[in-house]
Enzyme design. Structure first.
Site, PDB file in Angstrom:
ATOM      1  N   GLU A   1       1.715  11.832  31.767  1.00  0.00           N
ATOM      2  CA  GLU A   1       1.848  11.028  30.914  1.00  0.00           C
ATOM      3  C   GLU A   1       1.377  11.657  29.309  1.00  0.00           C
ATOM      4  OE1 GLU A   1      -0.625  10.465  32.719  1.00  0.00           O
ATOM      5  OE2 GLU A   1      -2.298   9.301  32.185  1.00  0.00           O
TER       6      GLU A   1
ATOM      7  N   CYS B   1      -6.749  25.697  36.533  1.00  0.00           N
ATOM      8  CA  CYS B   1      -6.649  25.433  37.147  1.00  0.00           C
ATOM      9  C   CYS B   1      -7.544  26.679  38.405  1.00  0.00           C
ATOM     10  CB  CYS B   1      -6.623  24.447  38.460  1.00  0.00           C
ATOM     11  SG  CYS B   1      -5.422  25.867  39.563  1.00  0.00           S
TER      12      CYS B   1
HETATM   13  P1  NAD Z   1      -5.520  13.826  36.538  1.00  0.00           P
HETATM   14  O1  NAD Z   1      -6.412  13.638  38.038  1.00  0.00           O
HETATM   15  O2  NAD Z   1      -6.198  12.969  35.436  1.00  0.00           O
HETATM   16  O3  NAD Z   1      -3.901  13.641  36.307  1.00  0.00           O
HETATM   17  C1  NAD Z   1      -3.354  13.840  37.421  1.00  0.00           C
HETATM   18  C2  NAD Z   1      -1.785  13.176  37.952  1.00  0.00           C
HETATM   19  O4  NAD Z   1      -2.350  12.106  38.422  1.00  0.00           O
HETATM   20  C3  NAD Z   1      -1.139  13.122  36.259  1.00  0.00           C
HETATM   21  O5  NAD Z   1       0.160  12.356  36.271  1.00  0.00           O
HETATM   22  C4  NAD Z   1      -1.613  11.306  36.624  1.00  0.00           C
HETATM   23  O6  NAD Z   1      -1.230  10.699  35.509  1.00  0.00           O
HETATM   24  C5  NAD Z   1      -2.075  10.682  37.931  1.00  0.00           C
HETATM   25  N1  NAD Z   1      -2.974  10.286  37.859  1.00  0.00           N
HETATM   26  C6  NAD Z   1      -4.647   9.682  36.680  1.00  0.00           C
HETATM   27  N2  NAD Z   1      -5.083   9.176  37.021  1.00  0.00           N
HETATM   28  C7  NAD Z   1      -5.201   8.584  38.969  1.00  0.00           C
HETATM   29  C8  NAD Z   1      -4.908   7.895  39.156  1.00  0.00           C
HETATM   30  N3  NAD Z   1      -6.860   7.374  39.275  1.00  0.00           N
HETATM   31  N4  NAD Z   1      -4.534   7.308  40.202  1.00  0.00           N
HETATM   32  C9  NAD Z   1      -3.053   8.088  40.628  1.00  0.00           C
HETATM   33  N5  NAD Z   1      -3.011   8.370  39.615  1.00  0.00           N
HETATM   34  C10 NAD Z   1      -3.642   8.969  38.586  1.00  0.00           C
HETATM   35  O7  NAD Z   1      -5.437  15.014  36.105  1.00  0.00           O
HETATM   36  P2  NAD Z   1      -5.177  16.424  34.724  1.00  0.00           P
HETATM   37  O8  NAD Z   1      -6.336  16.198  33.768  1.00  0.00           O
HETATM   38  O9  NAD Z   1      -3.543  16.052  34.545  1.00  0.00           O
HETATM   39  O10 NAD Z   1      -5.507  18.300  35.256  1.00  0.00           O
HETATM   40  C11 NAD Z   1      -6.251  18.608  35.167  1.00  0.00           C
HETATM   41  C12 NAD Z   1      -6.571  19.155  36.335  1.00  0.00           C
HETATM   42  O11 NAD Z   1      -6.091  19.446  37.559  1.00  0.00           O
HETATM   43  C13 NAD Z   1      -8.254  19.180  37.031  1.00  0.00           C
HETATM   44  O12 NAD Z   1      -9.229  19.162  37.257  1.00  0.00           O
HETATM   45  C14 NAD Z   1      -7.284  20.901  37.172  1.00  0.00           C
HETATM   46  O13 NAD Z   1      -8.681  21.611  38.165  1.00  0.00           O
HETATM   47  C15 NAD Z   1      -6.284  20.561  38.630  1.00  0.00           C
HETATM   48  N6  NAD Z   1      -5.603  21.209  38.849  1.00  0.00           N
HETATM   49  C16 NAD Z   1      -5.396  21.685  39.691  1.00  0.00           C
HETATM   50  C17 NAD Z   1      -4.163  22.169  40.383  1.00  0.00           C
HETATM   51  C18 NAD Z   1      -4.472  23.232  41.824  1.00  0.00           C
HETATM   52  O14 NAD Z   1      -3.740  23.715  41.554  1.00  0.00           O
HETATM   53  N7  NAD Z   1      -5.788  23.205  42.595  1.00  0.00           N
HETATM   54  C19 NAD Z   1      -3.409  23.538  39.291  1.00  0.00           C
HETATM   55  C20 NAD Z   1      -3.606  22.608  37.934  1.00  0.00           C
HETATM   56  C21 NAD Z   1      -4.369  21.417  37.898  1.00  0.00           C
END
Ligand code: NAD
Length: 500
Positions: A182, A287
């Site tokens: 979002e 990441c």
């Molecule tokens: P996030 O986990 O906060 O959010 C990711 C997605 O999940 C979003 O679409 C969000 O709306 C949704 N979300 C958030 N909280 C939720 C909940 N409690 N229940 C269900 N859905 C929920 O992550 P972010 O801050 O958007 O992104 C950064 C993170 O992503 C970092 O930890 C990074 O390391 C990770 N990441 C990992 C990879 C990989 O390939 N391993 C790649 C890119 C980013």
């Protein structure tokens, strides 16, 4: 949170149409370089999720029966449109995320490569056969789509991470509902519009927005067969548990704490440049970003000095107007505060702040300079937690074996790098570092479209990873057919003959 107002409201894509969400609540979308609100995103929940899944389920019978070559042709047309819109897409990523234009261009390029991979899926989709596995019995295995698939993506790669998923899922014959972060909904909306322009049939690709309630409504929907998630570790774990408990296929990539080993024989200039690019590129919000440098032996003092000087010389500023900043802003003010607090924590744990990125920046953007924290120990919180910002910890190691042991102490297992000219050290590292993606003299060893994104440990929950042939396996299920062929009775011409 704000109600819709004069600033444009982001729409959703359902059944091939851009439409308004049923949401009551909206959240602001910012340009992190300026702090300005640039759009409002609906926080849709059950109603949007249900409508999107219903459209995807309706489109599934016809799309799954569309010949795989015709499904791939949609991707050929899509690729052309993506190329035509390449710069505009990169600018959109920079505007909503804040990374530099060069970083956004690289991100969109990596995403297009997945579309190119998806164009070739017909060859990879083929089944396998054994004729006469038993007398007059043939056995074959064919790939079938799994059904309606859902993608949930993070903020740090607004275009690339969604593109890891849907091009592969769609050519495999599935229909798709994407729920992007979002915080960055704009690039995905443009990607979706272009897919419709490429004649992707209505309902095959849908986009909804929202946070946890929307995600949970999608996971729980009985018509959803598979869930691809990329985001932080706690959410990845929760999504994996919820989805698998409901009997669904889930791949969930989580957070990271990536190590970068510098051996005494490494070229220091090259290592420093690669380290700085890996740790501070995209503001450390990758990441695959390095967050722990591990100099081995006598190189530590000189490395910390050179690295701090390099990081201090980087220009930090707005990325949306001029192309000259080396590093852009972080995603939100709360994230700036959280990352800055990790420096207080490091200080209180006894680490030494060699370079402190906390300073005043002109304007209202969400900025924080790069920081280098020396004399970190693996048991300190700053060494264990994912900070996801421009903070590089330095853990000094006496030997390569000690450096590898530090890796084993880390609960994540996404990426790691080594800089060395010693083949034996490189091989030991490749064999024994406790992570799924490793780089030898490569600072950001992120696999490209043809290879899976193979995080280990708490960086991944599930079995089949995103991208590459594992992506095809994830988005297909296999069916084995055994066929017995009866000989017409009394037909002696069908006795076995060898024509060699
Ligand atoms: P996030 O986990 O906060 O959010 C990711 C997605 O999940 C979003 O679409 C969000 O709306 C949704 N979300 C958030 N909280 C939720 C909940 N409690 N229940 C269900 N859905 C929920 O992550 P972010 O801050 O958007 O992104 C950064 C993170 O992503 C970092 O930890 C990074 O390391 C990770 N990441 C990992 C990879 C990989 O390939 N391993 C790649 C890119 C980013």
């Amino acid at each position: 949170m704000t109600k819709p107002g004069s600033i444009v409201d982001v729409r959703i894509i359902i059944g091939g149409r851009l439409q308004s969400s049923e949401a009551d609540e909206y959240d602001d979308v910012f340009n992190p370089s300026t702090g300005a609100v640039i759009a409002r995103v609906p926080l849709g929940a059950a109603a949007d999720a249900a409508a999107a899944v219903s459209a995807a389920a309706k489109a599934l019978p016809q799309w799954s029966r569309t010949p795989v070559v015709d499904r791939a042709r949609v991707m050929f047309r899509y690729r052309e449109l993506l190329e035509q819109n390449f710069d505009a897409l990169a600018r959109l990523v920079t505007r909503e995320h804040g990374k530099t234009l060069a970083e956004s261009r690289a991100e969109v390029r990596r995403g297009i490569e997945v579309v190119e991979f998806a164009c070739g899926i017909p060859s990879l989709f083929m089944g396998r056969t054994i004729a006469d596995i038993a007398s007059d019995v043939d056995a074959d295995v064919m790939r079938h789509p799994v059904g309606v698939c859902v993608g949930i993506t993070p903020y740090n790669f607004p275009a690339m991470v969604p593109m890891w998923m849907y091009p592969i899922a769609l050519v495999c014959g599935n229909t798709f509902v994407l729920k992007p972060s979002e915080k960055v909904p704009l690039a995905v909306m443009r990607l979706g519009e272009l897919l419709l322009e490429a004649d992707c049939p209505p309902g095959v690709f849908n986009v909804v927005h929202g946070g946890r309630p929307c995600v949970e409504a999608l996971i729980d929907h009985p018509d959803v067969a598979a869930i691809s998630f990329v985001g932080s570790t706690p959410v990845a774990k929760a999504v994996h548990e919820r989805g698998t408990l409901a009997g669904k296929r889930v791949q969930a990539a989580g957070g990271a704490k990536n190590h970068f080993i510098i051996m005494p024989d490494a070229d220091e200039d090259l290592a420093v440049q690669a380290l700085a690019a890996s740790s501070f590129g995209c503001g450390g919000q990758r990441c695959m970003a390095t967050s722990v440098a591990v100099p081995v032996g006598p190189v530590a003092d000189s490395l910390v000095e050179a690295l701090s000087a390099h990081a201090e010389s980087m220009t930090v500023g707005p990325t949306d107007q001029h192309g000259d900043a080396d590093m852009g802003p972080l995603i939100r003010p709360a994230h700036v505060e959280r990352v800055a607090r990790s420096l207080d924590m490091a200080d209180s744990e006894g680490a030494v702040i060699a370079l402190d990125g906390r300073r005043e920046f002109p304007g209202d953007g969400f900025f924080l300079g790069p920081s280098v924290v020396d004399r970190v120990r693996p048991e300190m919180q700053v060494a264990r937690d994912e900070i996801f910002g421009p903070v590089l910890s330095v853990i000094r190691a006496g030997t390569l074996e000690e450096a590898l042991a530090f890796g084993r102490q880390c609960e994540y297992g996404n990426g790691a790098s080594i800089f060395t000219r010693d083949g034996y050290a490189a091989r030991q590292f490749r064999e024994h570092f406790n992570a799924g993606m490793v780089g030898i003299n490569v600072g950001v060893p992120a696999p490209m479209a043809w290879f899976p994104f193979t995080g280990w440990n708490r960086s991944f929950f599930g079995d089949l990873h995103v991208q590459g042939q594992e992506g095809i396996q994830f988005y297909t299920r296999q069916k084995v057919t055994l066929t017995r062929w009866f000989k017409p009775s009394g037909d002696s011409h069908h006795d076995p003959v060898w024509k060699g």
